[in-house]
Design an enzyme around this catalytic site. Structure first.
Site, mmCIF file in Angstrom:
data_model
loop_
_atom_site.group_PDB
_atom_site.id
_atom_site.type_symbol
_atom_site.label_atom_id
_atom_site.label_comp_id
_atom_site.label_asym_id
_atom_site.label_seq_id
_atom_site.Cartn_x
_atom_site.Cartn_y
_atom_site.Cartn_z
ATOM 1 C CG ASP A 113 62.602 0.826 53.263
ATOM 2 O OD1 ASP A 113 63.518 1.500 52.778
ATOM 3 O OD2 ASP A 113 61.608 1.539 53.484
ATOM 4 N NE ARG B 141 60.129 -0.619 56.436
ATOM 5 C CZ ARG B 141 61.007 0.115 57.152
ATOM 6 N NH1 ARG B 141 61.032 -0.158 58.575
ATOM 7 N NH2 ARG B 141 61.614 1.392 56.962
ATOM 8 N NE ARG C 235 69.459 1.780 57.313
ATOM 9 C CZ ARG C 235 68.845 2.678 56.775
ATOM 10 N NH1 ARG C 235 68.812 3.923 57.610
ATOM 11 N NH2 ARG C 235 68.176 3.028 55.470
ATOM 12 C CG HIS D 138 70.282 6.426 51.282
ATOM 13 N ND1 HIS D 138 70.835 5.489 52.093
ATOM 14 C CD2 HIS D 138 68.878 6.386 51.482
ATOM 15 C CE1 HIS D 138 69.889 5.237 52.953
ATOM 16 N NE2 HIS D 138 68.683 5.447 52.577
ATOM 17 C CG HIS E 140 64.501 9.633 58.979
ATOM 18 N ND1 HIS E 140 65.759 8.788 58.746
ATOM 19 C CD2 HIS E 140 63.718 8.643 58.171
ATOM 20 C CE1 HIS E 140 65.549 7.733 58.166
ATOM 21 N NE2 HIS E 140 64.144 7.709 57.777
ATOM 22 C CG ASP F 98 65.383 8.105 51.670
ATOM 23 O OD1 ASP F 98 64.325 7.429 51.951
ATOM 24 O OD2 ASP F 98 66.257 8.076 52.172
#
Length: 607
Positions: free
Chosen positions: A140, A148, A209, A240, A252, A325
């Site tokens: 990501d 990352r 984002r 997404h 999440h 995901d």
């Protein structure tokens, strides 16, 4: 079980060619090294695969460690506990995984040469298998607040900052730079750009984002980034699907429901995904969200055949790779057990199963579903062909390895860093500037106190934000002092900031997602009451200004990465003009129906 060849030296790993490595590992050229990149050749590879290899090819898995064969003991222990293997090489050997995802917290991304070496070790293990197929390494690297791979890689503005800049050319260039650096270290699938339209300011998981709240504007920037990443040889992934922009729940930790009608979905959520498909997107990531208007069963979209096959495949005509995901997220686990989720995802139309909490449970569940006849082997072959087509398109069958020279030439190059600064400079948005208070000059406002939130670095930047802002001001001739007051400043910390403001010419406050009850509001109010001029800079969501008052000027930076904070300081000091324009509306905190600052708003300095 065949035996794996001993790991070559560090230098060898980073310089060998894929064909030579395949020869060294297997004693012959890998069949796929002959550029069998048409469907007939790829089907021949599939025909040679065992059922276990086929099942493995569908999974993209995390693994701990900086090295494929010699990780630190703590990472070996974590791998044994979570996956039942010691290393990345053993993960590939046992489960034949088609993909591996890198995370900073899994210690995969220490520095560019190490990442390249890890990628090469993984590829060596993959090409040593009975059916040698390169691994598709992913991560990501959205930039902005989700990254990352940190410094010395080039850090670029995130989506909402690019939305404020509004330039398709800049968005494409940012993605191309990011893609070139990822490809150089062996990461060939990036889970970006985000295609969600952020129409809900309370969205806890998307926010900055997203490129913004206007579906057409978001669609144009998504297409630009898809082209940039894929021009650099990296598979872009729009996420997404079918659209995560209007949620107040973080998937999440829970299962959000989107209440859009089918017509609203087509108008608000669909355009960026249509645009990505038109731009030739390589992969699309699903969302763990319920959209009753699109699937009355209220299954999460990741497990919904009406959404993934009916809408994405059939209605939108998409035939690329569909990746879930993370299957470890609560949103996909609330309705079905971990052994049902991967099977239902495949039945819905998914190709890649990302990061299940327990790989053995998920892997064996898919294997059993085929043996029991719930899934056909032909259904697996359909997904595997899409995955192999993507690997072939990326050239992984011809050259799976990163090189030391490529890393040194590309990652964090001066040219890339200069582009990042230039792009970031055009994103900073000036929302308030009472009586032309900005730009600041060291001649009139030399002494600056910088206070505010210091959230953890999103991407291995130098940070913390207050220090980064103060350092950037000092480099421009100001005398700047940093005092971290935190996201939830205590009464004592607020008193300390008020005392530190005495005798200063200006106080700069970095604010972070200011809520109705946030003590950041008290901090700003108390500093304003000192009579020292206060300037605020929103270092994440631009909505903060609606809950603050009394400041002389206010900027939106959209992220607390160094590149965006330094750009904001250059605007603050008049070294750059404020060019950014709000890509989302800022509504009144008391009356959300009233827009204080509309989309497209942004002040300029008078010449």
């Amino acid at each position: 079980m065949h035996h794996r060849a001993p790991a070559p030296s560090r230098r060898t790993l980073l310089t060998v060619t894929a064909a030579a490595a395949a020869a060294a590992v297997t004693g012959t050229l890998a069949p796929a090294a002959h550029a069998e990149t048409n469907d007939r050749g790829l089907r021949r590879i599939i025909d040679r695969m065992s059922l276990e290899e086929k099942v493995g090819q569908l999974f993209v898995m995390r693994v701990y460690g900086h090295s494929a064969t010699a990780p630190d003991q703590a990472d070996i222990d974590a791998n044994l506990a979570e996956i039942g293997v010691r290393t990345a090489a053993e993960l590939v050997e046992r489960y034949h995984v088609g993909g591996i995802i890198y995370f900073a917290w899994a210690h995969n991304t220490r520095d560019p040469q190490q990442i390249a070496e890890l990628s090469n070790g993984i590829q060596q293990a993959a090409l040593a298998q009975r059916t040698p197929i390169p691994v598709l390494v992913s991560t990501d690297q959205e930039h902005g607040i989700v990254c990352r791979v940190g410094k010395p890689a080039t850090l670029l503005p995130g989506a909402m900052a690019l939305g404020a800049g509004g330039s398709h050319a800049d968005a494409r260039k940012a993605a191309q730079i990011a893609g070139e650096e990822l490809a150089a270290v062996g990461i060939r699938q990036n889970y970006a750009p985000v295609a969600d339209v952020n129409v809900n300011p309370a969205n806890p998981v998307i926010g900055v984002r997203s490129f913004g709240s206007d579906p057409r504007a978001v669609a144009g920037l998504v297409a630009a980034q898809v082209k940039g990443y894929q021009r650099a040889g990296v598979a872009a992934t729009s996420k997404h699907f079918p659209g995560h922009g209007d949620t107040a729940v973080d998937s999440h930790y829970g299962l959000p429901t989107i209440t859009h009608t089918r017509e609203q979905w087509a108008e608000l959520d669909a355009p960026p995904f249509r645009s990505a498909i038109d731009a030739g997107i390589d992969s699309i990531m699903t969302a763990h969200i319920v959209v009753p208007a699109l699937d009355p069963s209220e299954d999460p979209a990741t497990l919904s055949r009406p959404i993934l096959t009916g809408i994405l495949r059939e209605q939108l005509g998409y035939d690329g790779v569909v990746v879930t995901d993370s299957l470890g997220m609560e949103g996909v686990r609330t309705k079905y057990g971990d052994e049902r989720v991967p099977v239902l995802a495949l039945k819905a139309g998914v190709d890649q199963l990302l990061n299940p909490p327990k790989l053995d449970v998920a892997w064996n569940a898919v294997l059993k579903a085929v043996k029991d006849g719930e899934l056909t082997e032909a259904r697996l072959d359909e997904s595997i062909l899409r995955i192999l087509r993507l690997k072939a398109k990326l050239g992984l069958f011809r050259q799976a390895y990163a090189t030391r020279a490529g890393v040194e030439r590309v990652v964090g190059s001066e040219e890339h860093l200069a582009h990042a600064d230039r792009i970031a400079e055009a994103t900073t948005t000036l929302l308030l500037n009472e009586d032309g208070f900005l730009p600041l000059s060291p001649a009139t406002h030399r002494s600056v106190l910088v206070v505010g939130a210091d959230p953890a670095s999103p991407s291995g930047t130098t940070g913390p934000p207050t220090t980064t802002l103060a350092t950037a001001l000092s480099e421009l001739g100001f005398t700047a002092t940093a005092l971290s007051t935190g996201i939830t400043p205590t009464a004592a910390k607020i008193e300390e900031a008020v005392a530190a403001a005495a005798g200063k010419d200006v106080v700069l406050v970095g604010t972070y997602n200011v809520s109705a009850t946030s003590p950041q509001r008290t901090l700003v109010a108390r500093l304003v009451a000192t009579g020292v001029p206060v300037v605020t800079v929103a270092i994440r969501n631009p909505y903060d200004i609606a809950r603050l008052g009394g400041q002389r000027a206010s900027l939106a930076a959209y992220s607390w990465t160094d590149v965006e904070l330094r750009a904001a300081v250059r605007v603050l000091a008049g070294r750059a003009r404020p060019l950014g324009r709000l890509p989302v509306p800022v509504q009144s905190a008391e009356d959300p129906g009233r827009v204080l600052y509309p989309v497209g708003y942004g002040l300029s300095y008078t010449p």
